[in-house]
Design an enzyme around this catalytic site. Structure first.
Site, PDB file in Angstrom:
ATOM      1  N   HIS A   1      -9.290  -2.973  -3.018  1.00 50.04           N
ATOM      2  CA  HIS A   1      -8.264  -2.371  -2.151  1.00 50.04           C
ATOM      3  C   HIS A   1      -8.569  -0.887  -1.937  1.00 50.04           C
ATOM      4  O   HIS A   1      -8.493  -0.373  -0.823  1.00 50.04           O
ATOM      5  CB  HIS A   1      -6.877  -2.557  -2.787  1.00 50.04           C
ATOM      6  CG  HIS A   1      -5.753  -1.922  -2.021  1.00 50.04           C
ATOM      7  ND1 HIS A   1      -4.795  -2.633  -1.340  1.00 50.04           N
ATOM      8  CD2 HIS A   1      -5.440  -0.623  -1.824  1.00 50.04           C
ATOM      9  CE1 HIS A   1      -3.953  -1.797  -0.751  1.00 50.04           C
ATOM     10  NE2 HIS A   1      -4.314  -0.581  -1.034  1.00 50.04           N
ATOM     11  N   GLU A   2      -8.947  -0.198  -3.037  1.00 47.97           N
ATOM     12  CA  GLU A   2      -9.222   1.247  -2.935  1.00 47.97           C
ATOM     13  C   GLU A   2     -10.519   1.535  -2.188  1.00 47.97           C
ATOM     14  O   GLU A   2     -10.576   2.456  -1.368  1.00 47.97           O
ATOM     15  CB  GLU A   2      -9.253   1.895  -4.328  1.00 47.97           C
ATOM     16  CG  GLU A   2      -7.988   1.711  -5.155  1.00 47.97           C
ATOM     17  CD  GLU A   2      -6.706   2.022  -4.405  1.00 47.97           C
ATOM     18  OE1 GLU A   2      -5.670   1.458  -4.771  1.00 47.97           O
ATOM     19  OE2 GLU A   2      -6.738   2.815  -3.438  1.00 47.97           O
TER      20      GLU A   2
ATOM     21  N   CYS B   1       0.840  -1.193   0.000  1.00 50.67           N
ATOM     22  CA  CYS B   1       0.000   0.000   0.000  1.00 50.67           C
ATOM     23  C   CYS B   1       0.875   1.244   0.000  1.00 50.67           C
ATOM     24  O   CYS B   1       1.911   1.288   0.670  1.00 50.67           O
ATOM     25  CB  CYS B   1      -0.917   0.010   1.233  1.00 50.67           C
ATOM     26  SG  CYS B   1      -2.028   1.434   1.303  1.00 50.67           S
TER      27      CYS B   1
ATOM     28  N   HIS C   1     -10.184   1.521   1.466  1.00 54.40           N
ATOM     29  CA  HIS C   1      -9.655   2.764   2.033  1.00 54.40           C
ATOM     30  C   HIS C   1     -10.783   3.746   2.363  1.00 54.40           C
ATOM     31  O   HIS C   1     -10.664   4.539   3.300  1.00 54.40           O
ATOM     32  CB  HIS C   1      -8.660   3.442   1.084  1.00 54.40           C
ATOM     33  CG  HIS C   1      -7.273   2.884   1.134  1.00 54.40           C
ATOM     34  ND1 HIS C   1      -6.545   2.763   2.296  1.00 54.40           N
ATOM     35  CD2 HIS C   1      -6.467   2.436   0.146  1.00 54.40           C
ATOM     36  CE1 HIS C   1      -5.353   2.242   2.024  1.00 54.40           C
ATOM     37  NE2 HIS C   1      -5.272   2.019   0.725  1.00 54.40           N
TER      38      HIS C   1
HETATM   39  C1  LIG Z   1       1.730  -0.129  -3.067  1.00 58.19           C
HETATM   40  C2  LIG Z   1       2.247  -0.291  -4.483  1.00 58.19           C
HETATM   41  C3  LIG Z   1       3.311  -1.355  -4.511  1.00 58.19           C
HETATM   42  C4  LIG Z   1       2.842   1.040  -4.942  1.00 58.19           C
HETATM   43  C5  LIG Z   1       1.103  -0.736  -5.395  1.00 58.19           C
HETATM   44  N1  LIG Z   1       1.584  -0.819  -6.752  1.00 58.19           N
HETATM   45  C6  LIG Z   1       1.588  -2.019  -7.356  1.00 58.19           C
HETATM   46  O1  LIG Z   1       1.033  -2.983  -6.857  1.00 58.19           O
HETATM   47  N2  LIG Z   1       2.344  -2.189  -8.481  1.00 58.19           N
HETATM   48  C7  LIG Z   1       2.096  -1.860  -9.761  1.00 58.19           C
HETATM   49  C8  LIG Z   1       1.454  -2.786 -10.536  1.00 58.19           C
HETATM   50  C9  LIG Z   1       1.240  -2.475 -11.847  1.00 58.19           C
HETATM   51  F1  LIG Z   1       0.601  -3.339 -12.627  1.00 58.19           F
HETATM   52  C10 LIG Z   1       1.647  -1.262 -12.385  1.00 58.19           C
HETATM   53  C11 LIG Z   1       2.267  -0.355 -11.572  1.00 58.19           C
HETATM   54  F2  LIG Z   1       2.635   0.806 -12.060  1.00 58.19           F
HETATM   55  C12 LIG Z   1       2.499  -0.625 -10.250  1.00 58.19           C
HETATM   56  C13 LIG Z   1      -0.094   0.199  -5.410  1.00 58.19           C
HETATM   57  O2  LIG Z   1      -0.048   1.202  -6.128  1.00 58.19           O
HETATM   58  N3  LIG Z   1      -1.191  -0.091  -4.634  1.00 58.19           N
HETATM   59  C14 LIG Z   1      -2.245   0.893  -4.601  1.00 58.19           C
HETATM   60  C15 LIG Z   1      -2.497   1.454  -3.211  1.00 58.19           C
HETATM   61  O3  LIG Z   1      -1.670   1.385  -2.307  1.00 58.19           O
HETATM   62  N4  LIG Z   1      -3.666   2.019  -3.084  1.00 58.19           N
HETATM   63  O4  LIG Z   1      -4.058   2.534  -1.910  1.00 58.19           O
HETATM   64  C16 LIG Z   1      -1.374  -1.332  -3.875  1.00 58.19           C
HETATM   65  C17 LIG Z   1      -1.915  -2.456  -4.771  1.00 58.19           C
HETATM   66  C18 LIG Z   1      -2.022  -3.754  -3.958  1.00 58.19           C
HETATM   67  C19 LIG Z   1      -3.096  -4.548  -4.616  1.00 58.19           C
HETATM   68  C20 LIG Z   1      -3.972  -3.568  -5.294  1.00 58.19           C
HETATM   69  C21 LIG Z   1      -3.328  -2.229  -5.290  1.00 58.19           C
HETATM   70 ZN   LIG Z   2      -3.588   1.272  -0.336  1.00 61.06          ZN
END
Ligand SMILES: CC(C)(C)[C@H](NC(=O)Nc1cc(F)cc(F)c1)C(=O)N(CC(=O)NO)CC1CCCC1
Ligand SMILES: [Zn+2]
Length: 186
Positions: free
Chosen positions: A156-157, A113, A160
Site C-alpha cells: 500500500h505504501e 487510506c 503511494h
Molecule cells: C487509513 C487507516 C484506516 C488510518 C489505516 N489504518 C489501519 O488500517 N488501521 C490500523 C490497523 C492496525 F493494526 C493498527 C492501527 F493503529 C491502525 C492506515 O493507517 N493505512 C495506512 C495509509 O493510509 N497509508 O498511506 C491504510 C492501511 C490499509 C491497508 C494497509 C494500510
Molecule cells: Zn494510503
C-alpha cells in the site's frame, strides 16, 4: 510535529506522481522528515495523543502524502497484544519489491487510506509474500521477506511512491468479486 493537516487528500497532484529516489547521505531535511513520519504514526496510535490531536490510527505513511515526492515510507505495525513490541517499525528509503509470490491476498474488510476521507468498498488484491530491497536512513541496504498484513501495508505504501491509490486495484464492475485462489486475511 505532523498533524492530519499535513496529510494531502485525494485530488492533490503529489498522490498521482512518481516519487524520486533519495541519495545518501540524507540531508538534514530528509532525516527530519523520516523522524516526523515515524513520530506521526506513534502519536496516531497513542490513545491520549491521537485523541488530543484528532489523528486517525495509522500503520503506514508515504512521503508523497506529505506532498514530498521522495521514495521514503514509514511503517508502524503493532504487535498482537497491547504490551507486545511492534511487529514492524521501520523507515524505508528507496524500497523496491524484487520478487513476490504467485499467491495473492486481500483484507476481508478492504482498505482505507489516510489520504482518502471516504469509504471505498471492495477487495484490494495484493501479493501475499514479497521480497523487499530497501535502505535505512543511514544508507545501509537490506533485503527482507514479508508476508500477510505487513506485506499488505508495505505494498500500500510503495503504491503511494508510484502514484497508485488502493482503489485503483478494486474491480469496478464487481468490487467484491474474487478469484477463488485469493487468500482472504481476517
Ligand atoms: C487509513 C487507516 C484506516 C488510518 C489505516 N489504518 C489501519 O488500517 N488501521 C490500523 C490497523 C492496525 F493494526 C493498527 C492501527 F493503529 C491502525 C492506515 O493507517 N493505512 C495506512 C495509509 O493510509 N497509508 O498511506 C491504510 C492501511 C490499509 C491497508 C494497509 C494500510
Ligand atoms: Zn494510503
Amino acid at each position: 510535529m505532523l498533524t492530519m493537516e499535513n496529510i494531502v487528500r485525494e485530488g492533490h497532484p503529489a498522490l498521482r506522481e512518481i516519487a524520486e529516489p533519495l541519495s545518501f547521505p540524507l540531508s538534514e531535511e530528509d532525516l527530519t522528515l523520516a523522524n516526523e513520519m515515524m513520530e506521526f504514526l506513534e502519536n496516531s496510535q497513542d490513545p491520549e495523543i491521537s485523541e488530543e490531536m484528532g489523528l486517525r490510527a495509522g500503520v503506514g505513511l508515504a512521503a508523497p502524502q506529505l506532498a514530498v515526492k521522495k521514495r521514503m515510507i514509514a511503517l508502524l505495525i503493532p504487535g498482537e497484544y497491547e504490551d507486545d513490541p511492534p511487529e514492524l517499525q521501520e523507515v524505508m528509503v528507496n524500497p523496491r519489491i524484487v520478487s513476490h509470490s504467485v499467491e495473492d491476498i486481500c483484507l476481508k474488510d478492504g482498505e482505507g487510506c489516510l489520504s482518502v476521507d471516504r469509504d471505498v468498498p471492495g477487495y484490494v488484491v495484493r501479493h501475499s509474500r514479497i521480497t523487499l530491497s530497501y535502505q535505512d536512513v543511514t544508507g545501509k541496504t537490506f533485503k527482507k521477506r514479508f508476508k500477510g498484513y505487513p506485506a499488505i501495508v508495505l505494498q500500500h505504501e510503495i503504491d503511494h511512491l508510484n502514484g497508485v491509490m488502493f482503489y485503483d486495484h478494486i474491480n469496478q464492475e464487481s468490487p467484491m468479486a474474487l478469484d477463488e485462489d485469493v487468500k482472504i486475511l481476517g
